[in-house]
Design an enzyme around this catalytic site. Structure first.
Site, PDB file in Angstrom:
ATOM      1  N   ASN A 146      29.673  50.550  42.172  1.00 38.43           N
ATOM      2  CA  ASN A 146      29.561  49.346  43.565  1.00 38.43           C
ATOM      3  C   ASN A 146      29.494  48.056  43.136  1.00 38.43           C
ATOM      4  OD1 ASN A 146      28.965  48.136  45.963  1.00 38.43           O
ATOM      5  ND2 ASN A 146      26.847  49.171  46.133  1.00 38.43           N
ATOM      6  N   TRP A 147      30.891  47.425  43.246  1.00 38.86           N
ATOM      7  CA  TRP A 147      30.904  46.211  42.941  1.00 38.86           C
ATOM      8  C   TRP A 147      30.159  45.010  43.951  1.00 38.86           C
ATOM      9  CZ3 TRP A 147      36.337  44.711  40.427  1.00 38.86           C
ATOM     10  CH2 TRP A 147      36.413  45.531  39.237  1.00 38.86           C
ATOM     11  N   LYS A 148      29.992  45.367  45.130  1.00 36.87           N
ATOM     12  CA  LYS A 148      29.253  44.731  46.261  1.00 36.87           C
ATOM     13  C   LYS A 148      30.210  43.604  46.259  1.00 36.87           C
ATOM     14  CE  LYS A 148      24.668  46.373  44.761  1.00 36.87           C
ATOM     15  NZ  LYS A 148      23.511  46.430  44.672  1.00 36.87           N
ATOM     16  N   HIS A 174      24.354  51.998  52.597  1.00 39.48           N
ATOM     17  CA  HIS A 174      23.778  51.376  51.538  1.00 39.48           C
ATOM     18  C   HIS A 174      22.429  50.298  51.912  1.00 39.48           C
ATOM     19  CE1 HIS A 174      22.977  48.573  48.000  1.00 39.48           C
ATOM     20  NE2 HIS A 174      23.712  49.345  47.272  1.00 39.48           N
ATOM     21  N   GLU A 190      21.482  47.734  51.489  1.00 41.24           N
ATOM     22  CA  GLU A 190      21.638  46.076  51.676  1.00 41.24           C
ATOM     23  C   GLU A 190      22.480  45.968  53.164  1.00 41.24           C
ATOM     24  OE1 GLU A 190      23.938  45.292  47.972  1.00 41.24           O
ATOM     25  OE2 GLU A 190      22.051  45.467  46.883  1.00 41.24           O
ATOM     26  N   GLU A 203      18.925  55.834  46.389  1.00 39.55           N
ATOM     27  CA  GLU A 203      18.610  54.651  45.682  1.00 39.55           C
ATOM     28  C   GLU A 203      17.276  54.102  46.470  1.00 39.55           C
ATOM     29  OE1 GLU A 203      22.672  52.788  44.474  1.00 39.55           O
ATOM     30  OE2 GLU A 203      22.320  52.096  46.803  1.00 39.55           O
ATOM     31  N   GLY A 248      18.967  46.480  41.695  1.00 39.62           N
ATOM     32  CA  GLY A 248      18.956  45.260  41.131  1.00 39.62           C
ATOM     33  C   GLY A 248      17.690  44.568  40.534  1.00 39.62           C
ATOM     34  N   SER A 267      19.356  50.139  39.354  1.00 45.11           N
ATOM     35  CA  SER A 267      19.080  49.754  37.996  1.00 45.11           C
ATOM     36  C   SER A 267      19.323  50.825  36.870  1.00 45.11           C
ATOM     37  CB  SER A 267      17.398  49.502  37.635  1.00 45.11           C
ATOM     38  OG  SER A 267      17.391  48.273  38.551  1.00 45.11           O
ATOM     39  N   GLY A 297      25.596  49.456  40.432  1.00 43.92           N
ATOM     40  CA  GLY A 297      25.616  48.155  40.822  1.00 43.92           C
ATOM     41  C   GLY A 297      26.287  47.154  39.730  1.00 43.92           C
ATOM     42  N   GLY A 298      25.187  46.303  39.358  1.00 40.74           N
ATOM     43  CA  GLY A 298      25.443  45.442  38.372  1.00 40.74           C
ATOM     44  C   GLY A 298      25.990  45.846  37.301  1.00 40.74           C
TER      45      GLY A 298
HETATM   46  P1  PGA Z   1      22.119  48.167  40.624  1.00 44.59           P
HETATM   47  O1  PGA Z   1      22.620  48.453  42.200  1.00 44.59           O
HETATM   48  O2  PGA Z   1      22.682  49.063  39.705  1.00 44.59           O
HETATM   49  O3  PGA Z   1      22.637  46.758  40.364  1.00 44.59           O
HETATM   50  O4  PGA Z   1      20.637  48.271  40.637  1.00 44.59           O
HETATM   51  C1  PGA Z   1      22.849  49.744  42.622  1.00 44.59           C
HETATM   52  C2  PGA Z   1      23.148  49.995  44.181  1.00 44.59           C
HETATM   53  O5  PGA Z   1      23.096  48.953  44.837  1.00 44.59           O
HETATM   54  O6  PGA Z   1      24.207  50.691  44.345  1.00 44.59           O
END
Ligand code: PGA
Length: 256
Positions: A14-16, A101, A103, A171, A177, A216, A237-238
């Site tokens: 997930n590149w956000k 998600h 966010e 999640e 993150g 993470s 994500g990251g």
């Molecule tokens: P993260 O994000 O791997 O940076 O913790 C995961 C996500 O939000 O899907």
């Protein structure tokens, strides 16, 4: 990892709100790494910003990488300035759409009912849907994790969903993150709980639904987390932004 036989795992990135046309180079590097692994080891999905879907289509052609989107509008079309429908995302190359998600739930005050409508729209557009659920730190502290996840799962799952249409991503909000992760036992508990709810919803087919862990995940912890019972892959994500790190996670499923 013999238990993975019933379900092909998925590692989804997930590149956000990250990525430009220049990120094509990461995709190319990733495709190169993936040749070092058997095709059947796991499915690989990259969810770039919507602006890059169409541009990435030619880069993933002939590779194992499938494209996904990070969100969609619940309607097919209409007067919704700035929004993008599931049908449009599918038209631009998305095979998967992430909905719910944390966010989005936080930044855009998305409710379970809205997430459910979006999931229905994604399925109607012919996409697989990755429905995200997860508790906040306060909810975990109050021992409300399973209740929260159970409610989100029930209310975010559209009536139209078949087992083959959905993937669930667990999640924990406090793990996204932050570099923090639940213990293996905590992950196993929630994933086992989600599995039981999937059996309740889909009957025997509940066993075919993939449940991803997200929050993470990185090369250093992937092998351990992805080996936990009922963890059928990761939503990353990251560590999905750089091909080298993402491959470091994917190769937990073996490399030639
Ligand atoms: P993260 O994000 O791997 O940076 O913790 C995961 C996500 O939000 O899907």
């Amino acid at each position: 990892m013999a238990k993975k036989k019933t379900r092909t795992p998925i590692v989804a990135g997930n590149w956000k709100m990250n990525g430009l046309m220049s990120s094509k180079s990461e995709l190319k590097t990733l495709a190169k790494h993936l040749k070092k692994q058997s095709k059947s080891a796991c499915d690989v999905v990259i969810c770039p910003p919507a602006t890059l879907l169409k541009a990435f289509q030619s880069d993933v052609k002939g590779t194992r990488i499938k494209l996904g989107a990070q969100d969609c509008h619940q309607n097919q079309s209409g007067a919704h300035t700035g929004d993008v429908s599931a049908q449009m995302l599918a038209d631009a190359g998305a095979k998967w759409i992430i909905v719910g998600h944390s966010e989005r739930r936080t930044d855009h005050k998305e409710t379970d009912a809205l997430v459910c409508a979006k999931a229905g729209a994604a399925i109607a557009a012919g996409c697989g849907v990755i429905i995200c659920v997860g508790e906040t730190e306060a909810q975990r502290d109050k021992k409300m994790t399973l209740r929260t996840v159970g409610r989100q799962l029930k209310n975010s799952m559209p009536e139209t969903a078949n087992a083959g249409d959905v993937v669930i991503a667990y999640e924990p909000v406090w793990a996204i993150g932050t570099g923090r992760t639940p213990t293996n036992e905590e992950i196993a508990e929630v994933h086992g709980f989600i599995r039981s709810k999937l059996f309740a919803r889909f009957g025997d087919e509940g066993k075919s639904v993939r449940i991803l862990y997200g929050g993470s995940v990185k090369p250093a912890n992937a092998r351990e987390i992805l080996a936990i019972e009922n963890v059928d892959g990761g939503l990353v994500g990251g560590a999905s932004l750089k091909a080298k790190d993402f491959w470091g996670i994917i190769k937990a499923y073996g490399a030639k």
